[in-house]
Design an enzyme around this catalytic site. Sequence first.
Site, short mmCIF file in Angstrom:
data_model
loop_
_atom_site.label_atom_id
_atom_site.label_comp_id
_atom_site.label_asym_id
_atom_site.label_seq_id
_atom_site.Cartn_x
_atom_site.Cartn_y
_atom_site.Cartn_z
N ASN A 193 -6.70 1.64 2.84
CA ASN A 193 -7.36 2.93 3.08
C ASN A 193 -6.93 3.98 2.06
O ASN A 193 -7.72 4.85 1.69
CB ASN A 193 -7.05 3.42 4.49
CG ASN A 193 -7.63 2.52 5.57
OD1 ASN A 193 -8.43 1.63 5.30
ND2 ASN A 193 -7.19 2.73 6.81
N TYR B 257 -6.87 -8.49 11.91
CA TYR B 257 -5.52 -8.45 12.46
C TYR B 257 -5.54 -9.02 13.88
O TYR B 257 -6.57 -8.98 14.55
CB TYR B 257 -4.97 -7.02 12.46
CG TYR B 257 -4.76 -6.47 11.07
CD1 TYR B 257 -3.58 -6.74 10.37
CD2 TYR B 257 -5.73 -5.70 10.44
CE1 TYR B 257 -3.38 -6.25 9.09
CE2 TYR B 257 -5.54 -5.20 9.16
CZ TYR B 257 -4.36 -5.49 8.49
OH TYR B 257 -4.17 -5.01 7.21
N ASN C 276 -12.31 -0.66 -0.61
CA ASN C 276 -11.64 -1.17 0.58
C ASN C 276 -12.41 -0.76 1.84
O ASN C 276 -12.67 0.43 2.04
CB ASN C 276 -10.21 -0.61 0.67
CG ASN C 276 -9.51 -1.01 1.97
OD1 ASN C 276 -9.07 -2.16 2.10
ND2 ASN C 276 -9.42 -0.10 2.92
N GLU C 277 -12.77 -1.75 2.65
CA GLU C 277 -13.34 -1.50 3.99
C GLU C 277 -14.38 -0.37 3.99
O GLU C 277 -14.33 0.53 4.82
CB GLU C 277 -12.22 -1.22 4.98
CG GLU C 277 -11.29 -2.40 5.18
CD GLU C 277 -10.19 -2.17 6.22
OE1 GLU C 277 -10.13 -1.06 6.80
OE2 GLU C 277 -9.39 -3.11 6.45
N GLN D 292 1.59 -6.33 5.62
CA GLN D 292 1.96 -6.11 4.24
C GLN D 292 3.30 -6.76 3.96
O GLN D 292 3.69 -7.65 4.71
CB GLN D 292 1.98 -4.60 3.96
CG GLN D 292 0.57 -4.00 4.06
CD GLN D 292 0.51 -2.54 3.64
OE1 GLN D 292 1.41 -2.02 3.01
NE2 GLN D 292 -0.57 -1.87 4.00
N GLU E 243 0.85 -1.19 0.00
CA GLU E 243 0.00 0.00 0.00
C GLU E 243 0.88 1.24 0.00
O GLU E 243 2.01 1.21 0.51
CB GLU E 243 -0.90 0.00 1.23
CG GLU E 243 -1.86 1.18 1.30
CD GLU E 243 -2.88 1.06 2.43
OE1 GLU E 243 -3.72 1.98 2.56
OE2 GLU E 243 -2.82 0.07 3.19
N GLU F 153 -6.56 -9.11 3.83
CA GLU F 153 -5.73 -8.44 4.84
C GLU F 153 -5.73 -9.30 6.08
O GLU F 153 -6.77 -9.52 6.70
CB GLU F 153 -6.25 -7.04 5.19
CG GLU F 153 -5.95 -5.98 4.15
CD GLU F 153 -6.24 -4.56 4.65
OE1 GLU F 153 -6.03 -4.29 5.86
OE2 GLU F 153 -6.69 -3.73 3.84
#
Length: 493
Positions: free
Chosen positions: A71, A243, A171-172, A348, A26, A291
């Site tokens: 993000n 996460y 994304n999200e 990442q 990212e 993710e």
Amino acid sequence: MKAKITINTEKTISQIDERIYGSFIEHLGRAVYGGIYEPSHETADDMGFRGDVLECVKKLNVPIVRYPGGNFVSGYNWEDGTGKKELRPKKLDLAWQSIETNEVGIDEFQEWAKRVGTEIMMAVNLGTRGPDEARNIVEYCNLDIDTYYANKRKENGFEKPFGIKLWCLGNEMDGPWQICCLSAEDYAKKACETAKVMKLVDPGIELVACGSSHIYMPTFGTWEETVLRKCYEHIDYISLHNYYGNPDNDTPKYLSQSESMDRFIKTVAGICDKVKAEKNTDKTINLSFDEWNVWFHSAEQDKKIEKYTVAPPLLEDIYNFEDALVVGSLLITLINNSDRVKIACLAQLVNVIAPIMTRTGGGMWAQTIFYPYLDASIYGRGTALKTDTSCETYNTAEIPEVPYLTNACVNDGDGNLTVFAVNRSLDEEIQLDIDFEKGEKYTLYEHTQLFHNDLKAENSEEKPDEVKPENVAVTDRITLLPHSWNVLKFKKD
């Protein structure tokens, strides 16, 4: 402690889609600038990519890399990263409160991907933008035709299309931290219309719709159902993000978190199948866990970093040995759910919650989590087998009866089996018996382990090999040390 794994090579879970060993770059912190790209570095190649990082990524054999966010993508204009670098604008990145120079964009990133031997999982902006911009970037990247955006790519020096076949629809988008976040209904409509126009441009692409941002979102479940009901016919996967961390320093609880991942996967797969039944269709929506990682070490230091600078050192978790055990356990869970998880991205790849760390202008080293990721990526390709495991268990406040032994088995199709195993016990060895059903004969020919007496041990530029794998002498008995990651390789007699 004794444990037993029973393996029958005819009892399969699924052929493993190699994309479950994917990763993520990212435009965040030093992932790009000072990570994969540093023109002034002594190892830099003709395009400014760090050669030491490039070679390290090649060792991991990463099959796919998600890009450019995250993000970041919800406020990103993809055109800013194309064409002559001297004409590219510097812009505010509101997502991470940084300055984006746009020295690297899709023009450069697709070349980096080729050089490391990976494919791109491209995300489109469904925050500040929508279907029009999404169809344009598909044309730019994928079409060999006499039209505006395809010709723009050619004018920028790329005659042949990039051929990007996997795309994320935002994304999200349920996250209140996300630029221009949306309700489930609004996202579903926007994603559906975007999917339709993208596939009209290139019918051969695959699309991933956003699931909830994580399992603890108040929207979790209802979001997935709403999106699937609206978009089912036009998408191929739905995403999962989560996460894991140990902020309370409760190692037994921490080592159990792969059990939570397993429940998360099965819950979302169940939602997909519920909507499939409602629609009376033969099409199955599979999962993209695009993710996942350990992320908690850098939370406090990130609050102190100056805003709106170029490539600030954000999310630079320094991983310890117990983090590697958790990452190994999570990889085992992905393998054991490979019938539904077809894509997964360790988030990442470089510097930002990453297995690879660099010092800008200096050295590079592998973090502790690099090693289970490497093992799984190299030896975890083939067919995942069901294993019947018998072992003792322990309890946590959230999860009862956590097995001390978690494992996965992969058949490479050439007469070799690989068993990945984590001993979660902090103080007891496991004497492991592996039984092959149907009279099959396999011989253990290699055993490697990742072990350190200190669960908090870390690698660094000064001590890059503090935590690293070692070979174990093969005997008639298989012993798994306390708190260890193990790779057991068998060949058919």
